[in-house]
Scaffold this active site. Structure first.
Site, PDB file in Angstrom:
ATOM      1  N   TYR A 229      45.428  62.646  83.056  1.00 11.27           N
ATOM      2  CA  TYR A 229      44.856  61.695  84.014  1.00 11.27           C
ATOM      3  C   TYR A 229      43.977  60.675  83.295  1.00 11.27           C
ATOM      4  O   TYR A 229      42.917  61.015  82.772  1.00 11.27           O
ATOM      5  CB  TYR A 229      44.064  62.494  85.044  1.00 11.27           C
ATOM      6  CG  TYR A 229      43.284  61.751  86.100  1.00 11.27           C
ATOM      7  CD1 TYR A 229      43.602  60.465  86.518  1.00 11.27           C
ATOM      8  CD2 TYR A 229      42.211  62.398  86.722  1.00 11.27           C
ATOM      9  CE1 TYR A 229      42.868  59.828  87.515  1.00 11.27           C
ATOM     10  CE2 TYR A 229      41.476  61.779  87.716  1.00 11.27           C
ATOM     11  CZ  TYR A 229      41.800  60.494  88.112  1.00 11.27           C
ATOM     12  OH  TYR A 229      41.074  59.879  89.094  1.00 11.27           O
TER      13      TYR A 229
ATOM     14  N   CYS B  63      41.674  64.089  96.644  1.00 10.40           N
ATOM     15  CA  CYS B  63      40.761  65.165  97.015  1.00 10.40           C
ATOM     16  C   CYS B  63      40.856  65.474  98.493  1.00 10.40           C
ATOM     17  O   CYS B  63      41.129  64.591  99.304  1.00 10.40           O
ATOM     18  CB  CYS B  63      39.328  64.732  96.727  1.00 10.40           C
ATOM     19  SG  CYS B  63      39.115  64.346  95.010  1.00 10.40           S
TER      20      CYS B  63
ATOM     21  N   HIS C 211      41.074  55.620  86.901  1.00 11.94           N
ATOM     22  CA  HIS C 211      39.698  55.752  87.398  1.00 11.94           C
ATOM     23  C   HIS C 211      38.696  56.011  86.273  1.00 11.94           C
ATOM     24  O   HIS C 211      37.725  56.749  86.445  1.00 11.94           O
ATOM     25  CB  HIS C 211      39.608  56.863  88.457  1.00 11.94           C
ATOM     26  CG  HIS C 211      40.547  56.631  89.609  1.00 11.94           C
ATOM     27  ND1 HIS C 211      41.592  57.468  89.899  1.00 11.94           N
ATOM     28  CD2 HIS C 211      40.621  55.640  90.519  1.00 11.94           C
ATOM     29  CE1 HIS C 211      42.268  57.012  90.943  1.00 11.94           C
ATOM     30  NE2 HIS C 211      41.694  55.890  91.340  1.00 11.94           N
TER      31      HIS C 211
ATOM     32  N   ASP D 254      41.166  50.401  94.133  1.00 19.09           N
ATOM     33  CA  ASP D 254      42.417  51.180  94.139  1.00 19.09           C
ATOM     34  C   ASP D 254      42.685  51.659  95.568  1.00 19.09           C
ATOM     35  O   ASP D 254      43.698  51.299  96.170  1.00 19.09           O
ATOM     36  CB  ASP D 254      42.285  52.359  93.163  1.00 19.09           C
ATOM     37  CG  ASP D 254      43.404  53.380  93.319  1.00 19.09           C
ATOM     38  OD1 ASP D 254      44.549  52.956  93.582  1.00 19.09           O
ATOM     39  OD2 ASP D 254      43.134  54.591  93.172  1.00 19.09           O
TER      40      ASP D 254
END
Ligand SMILES: Cc1cc2nc3c(=O)[nH]c(=O)nc-3n(C[C@H](O)[C@H](O)[C@H](O)COP(=O)(O)O)c2cc1C
Lengths: 730, 265
Positions: A170, A31, A173, A268
């Site tokens: 994706y 992001c 996460h 992460d």
């Protein structure tokens, strides 16, 4: 200098499905605060990396449908033609540099609160998000599953139209595909739950459908958290992790692997305080053993030696990077050209991430002050406009803002004298980096120190003057500079002034033997007693860091905190492990408490909410609540005052007061930057230095020029050709 | 009262460099020029003597070099030198320290200072002989590697200390005029302010040729030198090798190398 031939492997092209990456440097999705709504920001930030040599560059997570709406945080979106038009700017600019553009198609399940769309997220089972507050998802039936899979397909087709070369499903996460895979979320008893094959079904089917839709034109990637780090309650790499890779291998062209979940995604994006370069390797190294496809991994890779080892040892084929690419968008190019010491090494402070966590203001970077400013201010990280005057500039203070200002001014060709009382560039960073875990933050200083040393060699009129006596206003006026920049930093308050009372604390005085400022603790010269009380009214790292340092040195530490302890560390993802450290070290925490007065060896503590809850008008001079009666005395041998900071601005004040003398001394203007203007994050202090250096010719350069804003424009609609004017369905 | 300070514009290697076509020096394009580190200390010492003096003291810097050496002379002017002299003539190119000293001695005779300060050595060629050789030509007493100096302008002699081995100090009284070579670290050199840099930029530099100082061309350059550089080169590097594998494999390999080295294998 020529590049070391050993690093040549990093520049070998690699095929991913129908596409070829021109080298092994790859910006994984991250992001920036642009999404699809700030196309200029998006296009400029990503394409500067393409120019800097990254072969693959991704969007941030990109929502496929209003059902996956992350508002208050800021994701990209590829919901409709309007988004396609905006994202096209990014892919077009990336293609100019022969790099590939990727899009990370995202569906969040209950982690997406849908605060804008007010849609209902769907998930494998119904659960309340452990990450987001107050969101539950609806458990999907088979129709729901088919629908959501079609969302992926439609989004993939739009992605192809937008010019993307790499299309992700994706599943890292803890987003939807992983929610199906992980027994932590998936409690189903049908063909989508239970056995690994069943739990993997949703992900495999989705990959298959996306591949069928766009697989000829685009490389299909998947991002997979190969270990969620809570044992068999989730995904373990040596079990479901590698097995899933085996099942899906034929469906993907590129594996992008990492570890962890979303609630603690600092595992992460590991902060340097706790994790070093390559920290994910013990988990991710398994993937190449089972996959026949190119694999990429992350782990704050900044060092070409380490990257080369990753590739040559077969741990991964491609070096994935988020933070190192933000800190130095030209990292690959610098390695390619053998300019190793010009690399602006990521310090792992995670301030970039803090902005997303806060809810998506433009990303900032401590090392790279141009991050996020590429489009709106037109700042390039490696290129500078030439100076437009022969003014020479005195910069007083060589901390983060002063050294950045001097560096950029020198890059622009100005003659600069950088002046400091300390023997080293770096200002307060020289102390901060001695705190536990913060050693890597010194890369901020090292980068500027080295660049300035190089620049001074190019312009003999410039010089760095360290270990000098404090500069007085007389010295500064007589110095012979046309422009004077004051960057004298800030200090911690020695009198207990704090954000709760906005006044000094009665009895607080760090000149006393049993009281210390943080600087005095870090300096290590003042003796500290066994029982230490840290009185905190600061919301970042200083109090917990000092607690950790002192507890490690054998002190009994009690933290008394009147504000949310380490609140900003939630945003930098340092919070969970910082709290674990405090716990491990048996540090006592007293929350929502502060001191009202201090005496030798003791402080009077009160509960911040110890006054009455009922508010009643009682007239002048009377507080409208029952007075706080929670006060009690607590003993200490040493008291550390982490109560607040103040600018060291006396030199600036005096120079301003003597502005009548500027003209006859040839001084045209005097500026105030960094903490000396207002204490702030190192990133923001650094920014003020860069900002002034780029705008110093402006008539009121103390104050920033307006920047280009990307906002919705009245008179046009987001959807091409749609109505913009008020319309009611009545 | 006058102090003459001999300074040199030295060269430092850029990150990359190549040896020039004649094989006797680095290609000038790859050199970064600056004031010799030691000379910064001798200039500072002179300026301090001047600042402490009751009577006026003139600090004159002299350098032998082409026009680009003006840059270091201006730096010295900015740091407190009163006047700068530069000697140059094409014939000077290729001079060794003895030939340079011959010129410096000639300048010293013209300027007649009470003291001549030079750096112990230059950071580029490191002969450590220019200052001493100058004293030889002049027939003046000299002190080498001076680590502290007590000298009041106008006095007939100066007292200085030299650091010897084993922490010993040599305290010496010397008659003036004398030549002292100054050790780095004797003081903390000052920085020039922007104002003094700007003022120095406007000051004239007194440029003299060989004839002006009464030296003929055959006394300098290659002809007037007692030593000649024959070759400058980068020696072949030894080869390092990374031993990889498990600890046991590495140990085995290392033992093998040691045995081979001892001639046992
Ligand atoms: C500012 C920032 C935003 C991120 N946003 C995303 C994202 O949108 N999607 C994603 O998969 N990972 C995201 N990440 C995680 C990174 O892709 C990466 O996995 C992690 O930062 C570790 O890589 P690094 O050590 O090279 O930074 C983000 C990381 C950062 C620093």
């Amino acid at each position: 200098m020529a590049r070391d031939p050993k690093h040549d492997v990093l520049f070998q092209p690699i095929k991913i499905g129908p596409k070829t990456l021109r080298n092994r440097f790859y910006q994984v999705p991250h992001c920036i605060g642009a999404g699809s709504d700030r196309p200029g920001f998006q296009a400029a930030h990503r394409s500067i990396k393409a120019e800097g040599g990254w072969a693959g560059i991704n969007t941030e997570y990109c929502s496929i449908h209003p059902e996956s709406d992350d508002t208050h945080r800021l994701s990209a979106r590829i919901w409709d033609e309007g988004d396609v038009r905006n994202l096209r700017a990014m892919t077009d600019y990336i293609h100019k540099y022969n790099s590939l553009a990727g899009v990370e198609l995202w569906y969040g399940g209950s982690h997406a609160p849908c605060m804008e769309s007010r849609a209902t997220p769907r998930g494998p089972s119904q659960y309340a998000s452990e990450f987001e507050t107050l969101t539950y998802c609806k458990e999907m039936d088979f129709d729901d599953i088919a629908m959501v899979q079609q969302y992926y397909v439609d989004a993939a087709l739009r992605s192809r139209d937008a010019g993307f070369d790499i299309v992700y499903v994706y599943g890292a996460h803890s987003y939807l595909p992983l929610q199906f895979l992980s027994p932590y979320y998936n409690k189903r008893k049908d063909k989508y739950g239970g056995s690994l094959e069943n739990r993997a079904r949703f992900w495999l089917e989705t990959l298959e459908q996306v591949r069928r839709a766009v697989g000829h034109d685009c490389a299909i990637a998947t991002r997979f958290a190969v270990d969620t780090l809570y044992g068999d309650a989730g995904v373990e790499v040596e079990n479901d992790g590698i097995k899933f890779v085996g099942l899906a291998d034929s469906l993907v062209d590129l594996w992008d692997v990492d570890v962890g979940d979303i609630a603690e995604w600092g595992e992460d994006a590991g902060p340097s305080r706790f994790y070093q370069q390559g920290h994910q390797v013990p988990w991710t190294r398994f993937i190449k053993q089972v996959s026949k496809k190119p694999v990429l991994g992350v782990g704050r890779f900044t060092d070409p030696e380490k990257m080369t080892e990753i590739v040559t040892k077969g741990i991964a084929d491609i070096i994935g990077a988020a933070r190192p690419s933000i800190s130095d968008p030209w990292l690959p190019k610098k390695i390619e050209e053998g300019r190793y010491d010009d690399i602006r090494v990521c310090i792992g402070c995670n301030v970039c991430i803090s902005r997303w966590e806060i809810g998506g203001p433009p990303m900032i970077c401590t090392q790279n002050a141009t991050a996020g400013e590429e489009y709106r201010r037109g700042w390039h990280p490696e290129k500078f406009p030439k100076k437009t005057s022969d003014d020479s500039i005195l910069v007083v203070g060589a901390g983060p803002s002063g050294s950045e200002c001097a560096r950029v001014l020198m890059e622009r060709g100005y003659t600069v004298h950088l002046y400091d009382t300390a023997a080293k560039i770096g200002g307060h960073l020289n102390q901060v980096t001695t705190l536990p875990g913060l050693g890597e933050w010194s890369y901020h200083r090292d980068y500027r120190e080295l660049q300035i040393a190089k620049l001074v060699k190019k312009n003999k009129q410039s010089q760095v003057m360290l270990g000098q006596k404090p500069m007085t206003a007389d010295d500064a006026l007589a110095y012979g500079a046309e422009k004077i920049v004051i960057a004298t930093g800030s200090s911690w308050n020695s009198d207990g002034t704090n954000c709760l009372s906005h006044d000094p604390l009665p009895g607080a005085d760090a000149s006393r033997a049993d009281q210390l400022t943080p600087e005095q603790v870090m300096d290590g010269k003042k003796p500290i007693g066994k029982r230490v009380m840290i009185l905190n009214a600061d919301t970042y790292f200083m109090a917990p860091s000092l607690a950790e340092k002192l507890a490690m040195a054998g002190h009994e530490v009690t933290l008394v905190t009147g504000v949310h302890l380490a609140n900003y560390m939630h945003f930098t993802l340092e919070y969970p492990n910082m709290m674990r450290r405090l716990h491990e070290l048996h540090i006592k925490e007293i929350h929502n408490a502060f001191a009202s007065s201090i005496e030798p060896g003791r402080a009077q503590i009160y509960d911040v909410f110890g006054d009455g809850s009922k508010r009643i008008f009682k007239g002048v001079g009377k507080i409208p609540r029952t007075p706080n009666a929670s006060h009690r005395w607590m003993e200490f041998d040493s008291l550390v005052l982490v109560t607040g900071r103040h600018s060291n601005d006396s030199l600036h004040r005096e120079l301003k007061a003597r502005n009548g003398e500027w003209h006859k001394n040839g001084v045209r203007d005097v500026y105030l930057i960094g903490d000396a203007e207002a204490p702030r994050l190192i990133a923001d202090a650094t920014f003020t230095g860069q900002r002034l250096a780029r705008e110093i010719e402006e008539s009121k350069a103390q104050f920033p020029l307006p920047y280009r804003r990307e906002v919705a424009v009245w008179g046009t609609s987001h959807m091409p050709g749609a109505e913009f004017d008020l319309e009611y369905k009545i | 009262m006058k102090i003459l300070v001999a300074v040199k514009q030295v060269a430092a290697l850029d990150e990359d460099f190549v040896i020039g076509a004649d094989g006797r020096d680095v290609d000038a394009e790859f050199l970064i020029r600056d004031l010799n580190e030691w000379d910064d200390f001798s200039l500072e010492e002179a300026v301090r003597i001047k600042e402490a003096a009751a009577d006026p003291v003139e600090v004159v810097v002299v350098s032998i070099g082409p026009e680009e050496a003006d840059e270091v002379l201006r730096k010295c002017l900015a740091k407190g030198a009163d006047r700068a002299v530069r000697i140059w003539d094409e014939a000077v190119a290729g001079s060794d320290p003895i030939a340079i000293a011959r010129i410096l001695a000639a300048v010293a005779r013209q300027e007649a200072p009470d003291m001549l300060l030079a750096g112990v050595q230059s950071s580029d060629h490191g002969f450590a002989s220019t200052g001493i050789a100058t004293a030889g030509f002049l027939g003046w007493p000299h002190g080498a590697v001076v680590a502290s100096l007590a000298y009041t302008s106008g006095e007939k002699s100066a007292v200085f200390r030299r650091e010897l081995e084993g922490g010993l100090l040599h305290q010496v009284t010397i008659q003036c005029p004398a030549v002292l070579t100054i050790q780095a670290g004797i003081n903390t050199p000052r920085y020039a302010s922007l104002r003094s840099i700007k003022q120095a930029a406007a000051k004239p530099i007194d440029v003299r040729n060989l004839a002006d100082v009464g030296i003929s061309a055959h006394e300098v350059g290659e002809q007037g030198s007692l030593s000649h550089v024959r070759r400058m080169y980068i020696p072949d590097k030894g080869h390092a090798q990374l031993i990889e594998g498990s600890a046991a494999e590495q140990a085995k390999r290392l033992a093998g190398i040691i045995r081979a080295f001892k001639g046992e294998a």
